[in-house]
Design an enzyme around this catalytic site. Structure first.
Site, PDB file in Angstrom:
ATOM      1  N   GLY A   2       3.824  -3.796  -2.607  1.00  0.00           N
ATOM      2  CA  GLY A   2       4.114  -2.577  -3.364  1.00  0.00           C
ATOM      3  C   GLY A   2       4.708  -2.778  -4.732  1.00  0.00           C
ATOM      4  N   HIS A  62      -8.587  -4.391  -2.087  1.00  0.00           N
ATOM      5  CA  HIS A  62      -9.758  -4.480  -2.972  1.00  0.00           C
ATOM      6  C   HIS A  62      -9.653  -5.646  -3.951  1.00  0.00           C
ATOM      7  CE1 HIS A  62      -8.342  -1.732  -6.583  1.00  0.00           C
ATOM      8  NE2 HIS A  62      -7.535  -2.737  -6.363  1.00  0.00           N
TER       9      HIS A  62
END
Length: 385
Positions: A230, A293
């Site tokens: 994060g 991704h």
């Protein structure tokens, strides 16, 4: 013609995000149909020139100069503020106006438009620097790379166009950390796309948040959400601001170099490499935003397996990422897919590709919550098989 344009504007204002996207798609298709062959070729050349002119204009501060002014400015005034030659500047400004990046207000007079303000913003400037100084360099070697590798798909990040472009053996992220002139714009660009919009209409999350007590979290209490990879915690901060009762029940995890000396009220900060065993067992949610991704399938599977091994039967993985459609994908999604492939070996995935990835990690796709139609951004909810 004016009435047609007015009707399009009216239609765009009365429709939602998906409708706005369809209008843009239809207008682009119409433009292609109206172009002559030579116009098609000229537009291709212009796409390269435009990026270079925007990069140079950013160095000169042209967008900021115009955006800060409440009135139109002469070429000479802009030259004084930027330090550029008036003769050169006149040619640059004329080009920017002809491509709708600024607005021509009269002879040698210019002012800001909507696009000008986008490029003048911190987000816009970061995107320009990252796009030109990093991605454009990789794009330049892309044809030669795939010719050398006999046009095979990228399935590993050990050697990709990034390595050829920057002549390095380091991974993309390790290299960026060692080059702050590239890492800083990258961080700003990524931070600018954070937000809490993913929670809107996401019934699974909201129903679980309602079950949380409004009192302070106890040390023995179950962790509600682990924000894996994060960064500096922008997503955790956004979530805590929207739902105060999750504070004290959130954990942010990222590499030691990222979270060193980082303190966020109501969020526990842990140094963690997601290729290692997940130390937090049994959390309700494990959240990964724009993480998977960045990685080819083999690495993404390893990341998910580490999460799966820490999950309880009622735990869920929340993958905040793109889910490409099988047909008629918009250019933003296909652009991101190729950019990820050549820069870090990653990819944007279709629903079927997410299902295969989950299955390889011992998980299954339980639901998909889509929240940004223009980019197919969604929450892919994974549960244990």
């Amino acid at each position: 013609m004016d009435s047609i344009v007015s009707q399009i504007h009216s239609l765009a204002q009365s429709t939602g995000e998906a409708g706005r996207l369809e209008i843009q798609r239809a207008l682009r298709q119409t433009q292609v149909e109206l172009q002559s062959p030579i116009e098609v070729l000229f537009e291709l050349v212009n796409s390269t020139l435009g990026v270079s002119v925007v990069r140079m204009s950013t160095d000169l501060g042209l967008f900021g100069i115009l955006a800060k002014s409440s009135e139109s400015l002469s070429v000479n005034k802009i030259a004084e503020a930027s330090g550029a030659s008036p003769d050169l500047l006149a040619r640059i400004l004329r080009y920017l106006a002809s491509t709708n990046m600024i607005m021509e207000a009269g002879v040698n007079q210019y002012e800001a438009n909507k696009t000008t303000h986008v490029f003048a913003s911190e987000k816009g400037e970061a995107m320009v620097l990252h796009g030109f100084d990093f991605h454009a360099v990789i794009m330049r070697v892309m044809p030669d790379f795939f010719k050398e590798t006999k046009y095979q798909d990228v399935t590993s990040n050990k050697y990709i166009p990034f390595h050829k472009a920057f002549n390095t053996n380091l991974s993309c992220f390790d290299w960026l950390i060692q080059h702050p002139e590239h890492f800083t714009p990258f961080q700003k660009a990524m931070t600018s796309i954070e937000g809490s919009e993913w929670t809107e209409g996401f019934d699974l999350l909201e129903s679980e948040i309602k079950k949380l007590p409004s009192t302070a979290a106890q040390s023995s209490e179950r962790t509600f959400l682990v924000d894996i990879g994060g960064g500096h915690g922008h997503q955790s901060i956004q979530l805590g601001q929207k739902y105060p009762n999750v504070l004290g029940r959130l954990v942010l995890q990222d590499l030691p170099t990222t979270v060193e000396n980082l303190a966020i009220e109501g969020v526990k900060v842990e140094a963690y490499d997601f290729f290692q065993k997940q130390p937090l067992v049994g959390a309700k949610f494990y959240y990964l935003r724009r993480v998977l991704h960045d990685w080819p399938d083999n690495d993404a599977t390893k990341i998910l397996r580490n999460v799966a091994e820490a999950m309880s039967t009622d735990s869920r993985v929340l993958i905040d990422d793109t889910v490409l459609p099988d047909t008629e994908a918009v250019w933003q999604g296909t652009m991101a897919d190729l950019a990820l492939m050549i820069s870090c070996g990653g990819k944007e995935r279709t629903r079927r590709q997410w299902e295969l990835l989950a299955d390889a990690a011992g998980l299954r796709v339980e639901q998909i919550h889509s929240y940004v139609a223009a980019t197919y951004t969604s929450i892919v909810v994974l549960a244990l098989k």
